[in-house]
Scaffold this active site. Structure first.
Site, PDB file in Angstrom:
ATOM      1  N   HIS A   1       0.635   5.204   1.056  1.00 35.09           N
ATOM      2  CA  HIS A   1      -0.110   6.225   1.800  1.00 35.09           C
ATOM      3  C   HIS A   1      -0.027   7.538   1.014  1.00 35.09           C
ATOM      4  O   HIS A   1       1.080   7.972   0.658  1.00 35.09           O
ATOM      5  CB  HIS A   1       0.522   6.470   3.173  1.00 35.09           C
ATOM      6  CG  HIS A   1       0.568   5.284   4.082  1.00 35.09           C
ATOM      7  ND1 HIS A   1      -0.271   5.145   5.165  1.00 35.09           N
ATOM      8  CD2 HIS A   1       1.384   4.193   4.096  1.00 35.09           C
ATOM      9  CE1 HIS A   1       0.023   4.009   5.800  1.00 35.09           C
ATOM     10  NE2 HIS A   1       1.021   3.417   5.182  1.00 35.09           N
TER      11      HIS A   1
ATOM     12  N   HIS B   1       0.843  -1.198   0.000  1.00 32.39           N
ATOM     13  CA  HIS B   1       0.000   0.000   0.000  1.00 32.39           C
ATOM     14  C   HIS B   1       0.873   1.240   0.000  1.00 32.39           C
ATOM     15  O   HIS B   1       1.932   1.269   0.614  1.00 32.39           O
ATOM     16  CB  HIS B   1      -0.967   0.019   1.185  1.00 32.39           C
ATOM     17  CG  HIS B   1      -0.326  -0.213   2.520  1.00 32.39           C
ATOM     18  ND1 HIS B   1       0.048  -1.462   2.956  1.00 32.39           N
ATOM     19  CD2 HIS B   1       0.026   0.648   3.490  1.00 32.39           C
ATOM     20  CE1 HIS B   1       0.595  -1.358   4.150  1.00 32.39           C
ATOM     21  NE2 HIS B   1       0.610  -0.087   4.508  1.00 32.39           N
TER      22      HIS B   1
HETATM   23  P1  AMP Z   1       1.697   0.404   7.344  1.00 33.22           P
HETATM   24  O1  AMP Z   1       2.389   0.745   8.638  1.00 33.22           O
HETATM   25  O2  AMP Z   1       2.294   1.153   6.179  1.00 33.22           O
HETATM   26  O3  AMP Z   1       1.586  -1.082   7.125  1.00 33.22           O
HETATM   27  O4  AMP Z   1       0.252   1.016   7.494  1.00 33.22           O
HETATM   28  C1  AMP Z   1      -0.926   0.278   7.625  1.00 33.22           C
HETATM   29  C2  AMP Z   1      -2.044   1.286   7.636  1.00 33.22           C
HETATM   30  O5  AMP Z   1      -3.265   0.604   7.543  1.00 33.22           O
HETATM   31  C3  AMP Z   1      -2.116   2.158   8.907  1.00 33.22           C
HETATM   32  O6  AMP Z   1      -1.992   3.522   8.526  1.00 33.22           O
HETATM   33  C4  AMP Z   1      -3.486   1.835   9.475  1.00 33.22           C
HETATM   34  O7  AMP Z   1      -4.091   2.968  10.043  1.00 33.22           O
HETATM   35  C5  AMP Z   1      -4.229   1.341   8.256  1.00 33.22           C
HETATM   36  N1  AMP Z   1      -5.354   0.450   8.514  1.00 33.22           N
HETATM   37  C6  AMP Z   1      -5.380  -0.635   9.304  1.00 33.22           C
HETATM   38  N2  AMP Z   1      -6.581  -1.239   9.245  1.00 33.22           N
HETATM   39  C7  AMP Z   1      -7.335  -0.529   8.371  1.00 33.22           C
HETATM   40  C8  AMP Z   1      -8.669  -0.636   7.874  1.00 33.22           C
HETATM   41  N3  AMP Z   1      -9.473  -1.627   8.265  1.00 33.22           N
HETATM   42  N4  AMP Z   1      -9.108   0.295   6.998  1.00 33.22           N
HETATM   43  C9  AMP Z   1      -8.297   1.290   6.592  1.00 33.22           C
HETATM   44  N5  AMP Z   1      -7.030   1.453   7.024  1.00 33.22           N
HETATM   45  C10 AMP Z   1      -6.556   0.560   7.899  1.00 33.22           C
END
Ligand code: AMP
Length: 140
Positions: free
Chosen positions: A104, A102
């Site tokens: 951001h 993903h």
């Molecule tokens: P990362 O540290 O780059 O793996 O970020 C994972 C991201 O996923 C974090 O910013 C979380 O806030 C986000 N996240 C976790 N669960 C969900 C969800 N169900 N819907 C949307 N975002 C999520």
């Protein structure tokens, strides 16, 4: 370092849990982060399974980045942003918490610091309204 289809973004892709979707095509899904570091914080993911930057097919990465650019441009108007921050984490040592690639895409305003990761869970009605604003900007 293998792909685990039990991750939460794979569940969103399969429709097993809801998300505030703002863009969807054959290859890419974008939806709001429910723990936004700033209003409008959006995640862009490939539909094809990929754990992160290290294993994604370049063609899928390219499609993700093209959508990230569209999201960034729309955020400028939808959230009165003055700039955009992209972040992308790989493996636990790189800060990755969800193991489906993903990107951001985070709207920025001068002088406003990002909230710490996972420090603030946004209200569902606020996220719903923000998703509508971003979808409208994407359609304009
Ligand atoms: P990362 O540290 O780059 O793996 O970020 C994972 C991201 O996923 C974090 O910013 C979380 O806030 C986000 N996240 C976790 N669960 C969900 C969800 N169900 N819907 C949307 N975002 C999520």
């Amino acid at each position: 370092m293998t792909y685990d289809p039990g991750n939460i973004f794979a569940k969103i892709l399969r429709g097993e849990i809801p998300a505030f979707k703002v863009h969807e095509d054959d290859s890419v899904l974008a939806f709001l982060d429910i723990f936004p570091r700033a209003p409008g914080h959006t995640l862009v993911i490939p539909k094809a399974p990929a754990r992160n930057l290290l294993d994604v097919e370049p063609a899928d990465l390219s499609k993700v980045m093209a959508v990230a650019q569209r999201i960034a441009r729309a955020q400028l108007t939808a959230f009165d942003a003055e700039g955009i921050t992209l972040t992308q984490h790989n493996e636990p040592a790189g800060g990755q918490e969800v193991f489906h690639l993903h990107v951001h895409v985070i709207p920025r305003v001068a002088g406003v610091e990002l909230k710490a990761p996972l420090s603030y869970k946004e209200e569902m009605d606020v996220l719903a309204a923000q998703a509508e604003r971003l979808k409208a900007a994407l359609a304009a």
